[in-house]
Scaffold this active site. Structure first.
Site, PDB file in Angstrom:
ATOM      1  N   ASP A 121       0.823  -1.204   0.000  1.00 27.14           N
ATOM      2  CA  ASP A 121       0.000   0.000   0.000  1.00 27.14           C
ATOM      3  C   ASP A 121       0.860   1.258   0.000  1.00 27.14           C
ATOM      4  O   ASP A 121       2.087   1.197  -0.009  1.00 27.14           O
ATOM      5  CB  ASP A 121      -0.906   0.015   1.237  1.00 27.14           C
ATOM      6  N   LYS A 127      -3.829   3.311  -2.422  1.00 30.61           N
ATOM      7  CA  LYS A 127      -4.960   4.193  -2.694  1.00 30.61           C
ATOM      8  C   LYS A 127      -4.682   5.562  -2.119  1.00 30.61           C
ATOM      9  O   LYS A 127      -4.089   5.702  -1.057  1.00 30.61           O
ATOM     10  CB  LYS A 127      -6.242   3.640  -2.059  1.00 30.61           C
ATOM     11  N   MET A 140      -8.129   9.139   8.851  1.00 25.54           N
ATOM     12  CA  MET A 140      -8.474   9.602   7.499  1.00 25.54           C
ATOM     13  C   MET A 140      -9.526  10.714   7.534  1.00 25.54           C
ATOM     14  O   MET A 140     -10.427  10.749   6.700  1.00 25.54           O
ATOM     15  CB  MET A 140      -8.980   8.433   6.636  1.00 25.54           C
TER      16      MET A 140
END
Length: 469
Positions: free
Chosen positions: A32, A54, A166
Site C-alpha cells: 500500500d 490508494k 483519514m
C-alpha cells in the site's frame, strides 16, 4: 501461502519482527501507500513487487481488483506478503481480503501491525486513555463524515477519547456534527500529521476552531484527529532530529547504533554496478568499501571464476567495515591502515612492489593514488542519489563525498553537519560548512560522535514532568 502483514506506522522500526522476517523471505510483495518505502528494499532482489495503494480521490485500483491479484499471485508463487500500513483489520479491509482467499481455498496467516489509532497519538505524547480523565477510547473513520453512516450524536455523548482516522479533509464536518450532537465547542482536539516520521507535526486547538486550524496550518493527509481531554496532556519527550544521507546499508547500520533520537532519511545513495572486467594477473587487490567487495564477489560468481584464482594475491582495504566484508568470504586482508582514509591506505601501499588493482566507485578520491605506482584504477560501481528531500533536522549526517555534492547542489543545510571521515568533511567545507568528523571513520565512530554531541543540553526528567502537568 499469503501473509496479511500490518506494517505499523511511521518508519520501519515499528514493524513486528515477524512481519520483517516475512518481507525478507517472500516471493511477491503486494503493498500500500502509507508505509515506509525502505521496507521494500528489505525484500529479495528477485521479489516481485506490486503496488496497489490508494490515495484520496485517486484509487490505484478497486478492492475487488486487489483481491483478484492476491488470489492470482498465491496460485503462482509460494510466499505472498500483503503489506498494509498500520494494522490490516483497522480500516485496512484485511477482512475482505481474507474472505476472498478463503473462498478460493488459499491458506493465509494474519500478522498484526501497530495501529496508527494508538501509536501515532502515543508518539506525539498523547495517551488515548489516562486514569481519571479517559477510561475508554473510540476509533472512527473520518472518510465517511459527509455520509449518515455514523451516529455522531452518540459519539458526542462519549466521555472517552475519540480518534478519527483519514479525517483531516472532513475536519470541519466532523467538528460541526459533534458540536450539534452536544459536544462542547471548547473540547480539545489535536491534529497529528505524518505521525512517527521525521515530518511529524502536531497542532492542538478546540473543536470550534478545528476547520480554521486545518486551513491556517495547511494540515494534510495522512493526519489523525484526537478529540478529548487527554489532548491537554503532553508526554512527548523532545528528541534531537538526525537526518542521514548515505547508502541504504549505511543508514540501516547507523539506525541500529542510534538510540533516543529521531532519525530521518533525506534520500538514499543507490549503488549501481558498472560493466567492468578484471585481469587477475596482479599482486594486490585494493578495496575501499563494502560495496566494492560485494560487487567483486558477484562478478566472480557471474563469470564462474574459481576463488582459487585469487591464490597468491594480497588484499588491501581502507578500514574495518571493508575488512569484515571480505572476511565473510574467508579472506582476511593483508593491509589495513590504522587511520581509515584513502591517503593513509596509499601510504601503506607505497612500498609494495607489484601491480595493484583498485576496485572502487567511479570518481573516487585521488588521494588513493598519491603515493603508489604500477596500479590500475577500475570503477566497478557508481553511487547516485534518489528521493532527496530538504530537512530542518538538528544534525545532518553524510556517509560520503558524493552524498554531500548531491545534497548541497539542491539544498542548504540549517543544522550541524557531520561527516563519516575527513574526505567527506573536506567536501562539506568546500560548500562552506564546518562539519564534525568522527574520530573513527566507521558507523560506530559517527554514532559515538552523535551521542556525545547531542546529549548535551537535553531535557531532564523534571522538565518533562512539569511540561506535561
Amino acid at each position: 501461502m499469503v501473509y496479511l502483514v500490518g506494517a505499523g506506522v511511521g518508519n520501519k522500526q515499528y514493524i513486528t519482527v515477524r512481519g520483517l522476517e516475512l518481507i525478507k523471505a517472500c516471493d511477491v510483495l503486494i503493498y500500500d501507500r502509507l508505509l515506509d518505502d525502505s521496507l521494500l528494499e528489505d525484500a529479495r532482489a528477485d521479489c516481485k513487487k506490486v503496488y496497489v495503494g490508494k490515495e484520496r480521490n485517486h484509487h490505484a485500483m478497486k478492492q475487488e481488483e486487489i483481491n483478484e491479484i492476491l488470489v492470482e499471485m498465491a496460485q503462482k508463487y509460494q510466499q505472498v506478503v500483503r503489506l498494509k500500513g498500520g494494522d490490516s483489520f483497522v480500516f485496512g479491509r484485511g477482512g475482505e481480503e481474507a474472505e476472498a482467499l478463503s473462498k478460493k481455498g488459499i491458506c493465509y496467516e494474519l500478522i498484526p501491525g501497530i495501529s496508527s489509532a494508538i501509536a501515532v497519538p502515543e508518539l506525539c505524547g498523547i495517551p488515548v486513555t489516562h486514569r481519571g480523565i479517559s477510561q475508554d477510547f473510540h476509533v472512527v473513520t473520518g472518510h465517511t463524515a459527509k455520509e449518515n453512516t455514523i451516529n455522531y450524536q452518540a459519539l458526542a455523548q462519549m466521555q472517552g477519547t475519540l480518534v478519527f482516522l483519514m479525517g483531516v479533509h472532513n475536519a470541519g464536518e466532523i467538528a460541526d456534527k459533534l458540536i450539534k450532537g452536544g459536544k462542547s465547542a471548547d473540547t480539545p482536539i489535536a491534529f497529528l500529521e505524518n505521525g512517527g516520521t521525521g515530518k511529524q507535526r502536531v497542532f492542538k486547538t478546540t473543536l470550534g476552531q478545528a476547520e480554521e486550524c486545518v486551513k491556517e496550518n495547511q494540515i494534510v493527509a495522512p493526519s489523525i484527529l484526537v478529540i478529548g481531554e487527554t489532548v491537554n496532556l503532553n508526554f512527548y519527550c523532545p528528541k534531537k532530529k538526525v537526518a542521514v544521507l548515505g547508502t541504504k546499508n549505511f543508514q540501516e547500520r547507523l539506525r541500529e547504533n542510534l538510540w533516543g533520537y529521531d532519525m530521518e532519511e533525506i534520500g538514499t545513495m543507490v549503488v549501481k554496478p558498472l560493466e567492468f572486467s578484471v585481469n587477475l594477473q596482479c599482486e594486490y587487490l585494493v578495496f575501499t568499501s563494502r560495496n566494492g567487495v560485494e560487487i567483486f564477489m558477484k562478478y566472480l560468481s557471474k563469470h564462474k571464476i574459481d576463488m582459487r584464482k585469487l591464490t597468491g594475491i594480497k588484499f588491501a582495504v581502507i578500514g574495518k567495515g571493508t575488512y569484515d566484508a571480505l572476511a565473510k568470504y574467508g579472506i582476511y586482508a593483508d593491509i589495513m591502515p590504522e587511520k581509515y582514509t584513502t591517503e593513509e591506505l596509499s601510504k601503506c601501499l607505497a612500498g609494495c612492489k607489484g601491480k595493484k588493482l583498485i576496485l572502487r566507485a567511479k570518481n573516487g578520491s585521488k588521494d588513493l593514488c598519491r603515493y603508489i605506482t604500477d596500479y590500475e584504477d577500475i570503477p566497478i560501481y557508481e553511487i547516485v542519489p534518489q528521493n532527496l528531500c530538504d530537512t530542518k533536522a538538528d544534525y545532518v549526517v553524510f556517509g560520503s563525498s558524493s552524498a554531500v555534492r548531491a545534497y548541497c547542489s539542491k539544498y542548504k543545510i540549517a543544522g550541524q553537519t557531520l561527516a563519516i571521515g575527513e574526505i567527506t568533511g573536506n567536501t562539506l567545507r568546500e560548500y562552506g560548512y564546518e562539519p564534525m568528523v568522527a574520530k573513527e571513520y566507521t558507523v560506530e565512530g559517527i554514532s559515538t560522535l552523535i551521542h556525545s554531541g547531542i546529549c548535551e543540553g537535553g531535557m531532564t526528567f523534571n522538565n518533562i514532568l512539569s511540561d506535561s502537568q
